[in-house]
Scaffold this motif. Structure first.
Motif, mmCIF file in Angstrom:
data_model
loop_
_atom_site.group_PDB
_atom_site.id
_atom_site.type_symbol
_atom_site.label_atom_id
_atom_site.label_comp_id
_atom_site.label_asym_id
_atom_site.label_seq_id
_atom_site.Cartn_x
_atom_site.Cartn_y
_atom_site.Cartn_z
ATOM 1 N N PHE A 192 -24.006 46.710 -0.358
ATOM 2 C CA PHE A 192 -23.789 47.801 0.303
ATOM 3 C C PHE A 192 -24.137 49.089 -0.170
ATOM 4 O O PHE A 192 -24.035 50.108 0.617
ATOM 5 C CB PHE A 192 -22.339 47.784 0.641
ATOM 6 C CG PHE A 192 -21.616 46.987 1.639
ATOM 7 C CD1 PHE A 192 -21.836 47.137 2.842
ATOM 8 C CD2 PHE A 192 -21.109 45.872 1.323
ATOM 9 C CE1 PHE A 192 -21.180 46.353 4.058
ATOM 10 C CE2 PHE A 192 -20.700 44.829 2.240
ATOM 11 C CZ PHE A 192 -20.834 44.919 3.513
ATOM 12 N N SER A 193 -24.438 49.153 -1.521
ATOM 13 C CA SER A 193 -24.894 50.282 -2.182
ATOM 14 C C SER A 193 -26.535 50.849 -1.658
ATOM 15 O O SER A 193 -26.728 52.009 -2.086
ATOM 16 C CB SER A 193 -24.614 50.405 -3.492
ATOM 17 O OG SER A 193 -25.581 49.636 -4.262
ATOM 18 N N MET A 194 -26.947 50.073 -1.106
ATOM 19 C CA MET A 194 -28.498 50.268 -0.768
ATOM 20 C C MET A 194 -28.585 51.666 0.227
ATOM 21 O O MET A 194 -27.561 52.008 0.909
ATOM 22 C CB MET A 194 -29.171 49.282 0.023
ATOM 23 C CG MET A 194 -29.531 48.101 -0.896
ATOM 24 S SD MET A 194 -30.416 46.807 0.147
ATOM 25 C CE MET A 194 -29.313 46.149 1.536
ATOM 26 N N SER A 195 -29.638 52.351 0.175
ATOM 27 C CA SER A 195 -29.647 53.598 1.006
ATOM 28 C C SER A 195 -29.873 53.232 2.435
ATOM 29 O O SER A 195 -30.114 51.999 2.651
ATOM 30 C CB SER A 195 -30.943 54.411 0.462
ATOM 31 O OG SER A 195 -32.257 53.705 0.688
ATOM 32 N N ILE A 244 -32.465 49.410 6.346
ATOM 33 C CA ILE A 244 -33.630 49.327 7.576
ATOM 34 C C ILE A 244 -34.472 48.677 7.123
ATOM 35 O O ILE A 244 -34.990 47.457 8.020
ATOM 36 C CB ILE A 244 -33.982 50.675 7.780
ATOM 37 C CG1 ILE A 244 -32.775 51.675 8.452
ATOM 38 C CG2 ILE A 244 -34.881 50.470 9.109
ATOM 39 C CD1 ILE A 244 -33.222 53.067 8.919
ATOM 40 N N ARG A 245 -35.141 48.737 5.963
ATOM 41 C CA ARG A 245 -36.160 47.765 5.736
ATOM 42 C C ARG A 245 -36.050 46.364 5.469
ATOM 43 O O ARG A 245 -36.616 45.589 5.869
ATOM 44 C CB ARG A 245 -37.026 48.182 4.344
ATOM 45 C CG ARG A 245 -37.670 49.763 4.414
ATOM 46 C CD ARG A 245 -38.813 49.824 3.363
ATOM 47 N NE ARG A 245 -37.949 50.224 2.155
ATOM 48 C CZ ARG A 245 -37.566 51.256 1.672
ATOM 49 N NH1 ARG A 245 -37.676 52.506 2.264
ATOM 50 N NH2 ARG A 245 -36.815 51.364 0.372
ATOM 51 N N LEU A 246 -34.471 46.169 4.941
ATOM 52 C CA LEU A 246 -34.409 44.701 4.940
ATOM 53 C C LEU A 246 -34.069 44.185 6.208
ATOM 54 O O LEU A 246 -34.645 42.878 6.389
ATOM 55 C CB LEU A 246 -32.937 44.637 4.087
ATOM 56 C CG LEU A 246 -32.558 43.286 3.903
ATOM 57 C CD1 LEU A 246 -33.335 42.657 3.066
ATOM 58 C CD2 LEU A 246 -31.216 43.392 3.105
ATOM 59 N N VAL A 279 -27.623 48.573 10.797
ATOM 60 C CA VAL A 279 -27.379 48.512 9.503
ATOM 61 C C VAL A 279 -25.964 48.235 9.297
ATOM 62 O O VAL A 279 -25.222 48.672 9.933
ATOM 63 C CB VAL A 279 -27.867 49.651 8.770
ATOM 64 C CG1 VAL A 279 -29.242 49.872 8.871
ATOM 65 C CG2 VAL A 279 -26.932 50.886 8.876
ATOM 66 N N LEU A 280 -25.808 47.386 8.187
ATOM 67 C CA LEU A 280 -24.419 47.070 7.874
ATOM 68 C C LEU A 280 -23.770 47.966 6.885
ATOM 69 O O LEU A 280 -24.068 48.005 5.746
ATOM 70 C CB LEU A 280 -24.220 45.349 7.332
ATOM 71 C CG LEU A 280 -23.035 44.787 7.055
ATOM 72 C CD1 LEU A 280 -22.243 44.931 8.152
ATOM 73 C CD2 LEU A 280 -23.395 43.414 6.460
ATOM 74 N N GLU A 281 -22.685 48.528 7.290
ATOM 75 C CA GLU A 281 -21.748 49.235 6.440
ATOM 76 C C GLU A 281 -20.315 48.674 6.358
ATOM 77 O O GLU A 281 -20.240 47.489 6.855
ATOM 78 C CB GLU A 281 -21.614 50.510 7.101
ATOM 79 C CG GLU A 281 -22.936 51.583 7.427
ATOM 80 C CD GLU A 281 -23.651 51.779 6.148
ATOM 81 O OE1 GLU A 281 -23.240 51.545 5.036
ATOM 82 O OE2 GLU A 281 -24.915 52.462 6.354
#
Length: 208
Positions: free
Chosen positions: A30-33, A38-40, A57-59
């Motif tokens: 979850f700490s990804m920017s 989006i890229r994932l 995107v998953l938050e």
């Protein structure tokens, strides 16, 4: 999860094992920017498709739509369990029918609901018409090299190769002709359920 475990092994997935009293950490970070998330999500499909798709995107609070697409596809990171990471791109049919169940599942997780409660609520949603099964054939891209499944029986995180899925509501192995469990055979997951799928692994992925 036995089907998912068999699938991962048959598809040539690699595993990371943990002590039986130690659960692995969730694959999704979850700490990804926002850009990394989006890229994932986009990594699930060829750029010709994912670049024109709607992206979620998953938050911690659930899915957030960050881009409106133009081709009917929806790309996001699915999680059949909280430990999974499954970059996925639904076509227009899946976006209208199956995607709402995925959004609902993450909303319920954010509210602290258990997996049993979530699965029961989704099942009831299909029975009452809140959720709909795909009404025609369609495709789901899961071609990312960053897909991971947690196998509870083995307490392992399994990396799965890229693959394609096709809607097969309520299908069983008998509908496939009960093929032998081999990597060059089609596979079925979630057999007998509204969101069952046939899975095909492209030849180049099987050779990895």
């Amino acid at each position: 999860m036995r089907k998912e475990f068999a699938l991962a092994i048959l598809l040539g997935g690699t595993t990371a094992a943990f002590a039986q009293n130690e659960k692995p950490k969730p694959a999704y970070d979850f700490s990804m920017s926002r850009e990394e998330k989006i890229r994932l999500a986009e990594s699930a499909a060829p750029p010709e498709i994912s670049s024109k798709s709607t992206v979620y995107v998953l938050e911690h609070s659930g899915y957030v739509k960050v881009r409106e697409g133009s081709n009917g596809f929806s790309c996001f990171v699915d999680r059949q369990t909280p430990l999974n990471q499954e970059p996925t791109c639904f076509d227009a049919e899946g976006s209208q029918t199956t995607l709402p169940t995925r959004i609902f599942a993450e909303e319920m997780r954010a509210k602290g609901k258990s997996e049993d409660e979530i699965n029961a609520a989704i099942g009831e949603g299909y029975r009452t018409g809140k959720f709909r099964v795909p009404r025609k054939p369609g495709i789901v891209y899961m071609m990312s090299d960053a897909g991971y499944l947690y196998i509870a029986e083995q307490n392992k995180v399994v990396r799965i190769p890229g693959h394609l899925m096709f809607y097969a509501p309520y299908a069983t192995d008998k509908d496939l002709g009960s093929p032998p469990p081999a990597a060059n055979m089609p596979h079925l997951i979630r057999a007998g359920q509204p969101d069952a799928y046939f899975i095909v692994v492209p030849a180049k992925e099987m050779s990895h």
